[in-house]
Scaffold this active site. Structure first.
Site, PDB file in Angstrom:
ATOM      1  N   CYS A   1       2.140   4.564  11.087  1.00  0.00           N
ATOM      2  CA  CYS A   1       3.058   3.479  11.442  1.00  0.00           C
ATOM      3  C   CYS A   1       2.502   2.671  12.611  1.00  0.00           C
ATOM      4  O   CYS A   1       2.132   3.244  13.647  1.00  0.00           O
ATOM      5  CB  CYS A   1       4.423   4.035  11.808  1.00  0.00           C
ATOM      6  SG  CYS A   1       5.630   2.751  12.241  1.00  0.00           S
TER       7      CYS A   1
ATOM      8  N   LYS B   1       0.328  11.708   6.882  1.00  0.00           N
ATOM      9  CA  LYS B   1       0.248  10.368   6.301  1.00  0.00           C
ATOM     10  C   LYS B   1      -0.515   9.487   7.276  1.00  0.00           C
ATOM     11  O   LYS B   1      -0.167   9.414   8.454  1.00  0.00           O
ATOM     12  CB  LYS B   1       1.631   9.785   6.040  1.00  0.00           C
ATOM     13  CG  LYS B   1       1.610   8.441   5.302  1.00  0.00           C
ATOM     14  CD  LYS B   1       3.031   8.002   4.921  1.00  0.00           C
ATOM     15  CE  LYS B   1       2.985   6.766   4.020  1.00  0.00           C
ATOM     16  NZ  LYS B   1       2.560   5.548   4.741  1.00  0.00           N
TER      17      LYS B   1
ATOM     18  N   GLY C   1       0.273   2.142  -0.775  1.00  0.00           N
ATOM     19  CA  GLY C   1      -0.014   0.770  -0.398  1.00  0.00           C
ATOM     20  C   GLY C   1      -0.226  -0.135  -1.596  1.00  0.00           C
ATOM     21  O   GLY C   1      -1.192   0.038  -2.340  1.00  0.00           O
ATOM     22  N   GLY C   2       0.681  -1.088  -1.794  1.00  0.00           N
ATOM     23  CA  GLY C   2       0.500  -2.098  -2.813  1.00  0.00           C
ATOM     24  C   GLY C   2       0.773  -1.661  -4.237  1.00  0.00           C
ATOM     25  O   GLY C   2       0.637  -2.465  -5.164  1.00  0.00           O
TER      26      GLY C   2
ATOM     27  N   GLY D   1       6.631   2.718  -1.992  1.00  0.00           N
ATOM     28  CA  GLY D   1       7.659   2.400  -1.007  1.00  0.00           C
ATOM     29  C   GLY D   1       8.658   1.378  -1.488  1.00  0.00           C
ATOM     30  O   GLY D   1       9.604   1.695  -2.202  1.00  0.00           O
TER      31      GLY D   1
END
Length: 339
Positions: free
Chosen positions: A108, A147, A220-221, A242
């Site tokens: 993050c 992560k 991601g993506g 996500g």
């Protein structure tokens, strides 16, 4: 109350199997109500909490931070922190609560985590991460995972990421989720850091080839179940999704049990809406508000006739005093049932 207490021995699904597809930890989104909703759609996907800081667990209101519904299993707690002793104590407390996994956030990029010297900034100090996870593992009867990003700022991911994986895995971590983007700690907002730095999927795949004994998930993506399946077929062990899972839950999670695990049939959104009613009723009876649950459900009928009405009724009415299942049924009536 729909909560689980320490020492609860609820039967749990195999976490390694569940991690083939997981829903990413997302601040202000993946709270316990969201996770129950997602569990109604997929019985197998691994669900993650929002990030909770280790100091908050050690010194704060543990019940408020850690309570969850037994229906959520398999469920993982994501911790933020950089002090090994504090992370170990938070891990011990969390596993007493019955979580299936404890995950350390090394990805993050928000100002909050930078000021606390944790999150993505930990990519700069793999030796400290190794100390943290070693302490967590010593305190935990369940698996400790990490992560991370592929790097931060001016780091060269091709050099940094393998060093990070090697150092941290030597401390005992065998499962990593890699967000396939750099994080820029200055100059980009958290939102920008999810979108602007280019994705490098090939690097993550090279890491799987270089570290075949590690369990590596990619993040991601990835916005569709077909894209997730392609990543698994290319040799990765898991995929984390996500925002797509949040905004179009049926598109991502609805067919996941059948397509990822080969079990069951695609979920039906109307059946999911009905299955949520007892949970909503119990939450209201305990003094909760309707919108605390339904704000996570606005995308349930995404792409179906009447979906706009469903969203409008809940968005406008669920925050009002006294809103309950009657309003929920009104919203549901807006959606066209299949013939």
């Amino acid at each position: 109350m729909n909560s689980i207490q320490p020492t609860d021995k609820t039967q749990k699904i195999n976490v390694i199997s569940a991690s083939r597809l997981s829903v990413a930890p997302m601040m202000d989104w993946t709270d316990r109500h969201c996770r129950v909703f997602h569990r109604m759609i997929s019985r197998h996907a691994l669900l993650y909490t929002e990030m909770v800081t280790a100091p908050a667990i050690v010194h704060g209101r543990r019940g408020q931070l850690l309570d969850y519904s037994p229906a959520e299993h398999p469920v993982a707690l994501q911790l933020g922190g950089s002090d090994p002793a504090e992370l170990a104590e938070a891990t011990r407390i969390a596993t007493d609560w019955g979580y299936d996994e404890v995950n350390l956030n090394c990805g993050c990029p928000s100002d909050r985590v930078q000021s606390g010297a944790f999150g993505a900034v930990l990519m700069k100090t793999p030796d400290l991460v190794a100390d943290c996870v070693a302490a967590m593992i010593a305190a935990s009867p369940v698996e400790v995972t990490v992560k991370c990003r592929i790097g931060v700022d001016d780091q060269d991911p091709a050099e940094v990421l393998p060093q990070f994986l090697q150092t941290v895995s030597r401390a005992g971590v065998k499962r990593f989720t890699i967000h396939a983007r750099k994080a820029w700690l200055q100059g980009l907002s958290p939102k920008d850091n999810r979108e602007i730095p280019p994705l490098d999927y090939p690097l993550v795949h090279r890491m799987k080839a270089e570290f075949p004994d590690l369990h590596l998930s990619i993040n991601g993506g990835i916005a569709t179940l077909a894209e997730a399946r392609a990543q698994l077929e290319a040799g990765l062990d898991g995929v984390m999704i996500g925002r797509a899972a949040y905004h179009q839950p049926m598109d991502v999670l609805g067919a996941a049990d059948a397509q990822i695990w080969g079990q069951g049939t695609p979920a039906d959104p109307f059946a999911v809406a009905e299955a949520m009613k007892p949970y909503i009723d119990a939450h209201l009876a305990a003094g909760g508000r309707l919108h605390q649950i339904t704000r996570h459900m606005l995308g349930l009928f995404h792409g179906r006739p009447g979906a706009r009405g469903w969203r409008r009724v809940l968005s406008e009415g669920a925050t009002r005093e006294g809103a309950g299942l009657a309003l929920y049924d009104k919203a549901l009536a807006c959606v066209a049932q299949p013939a």
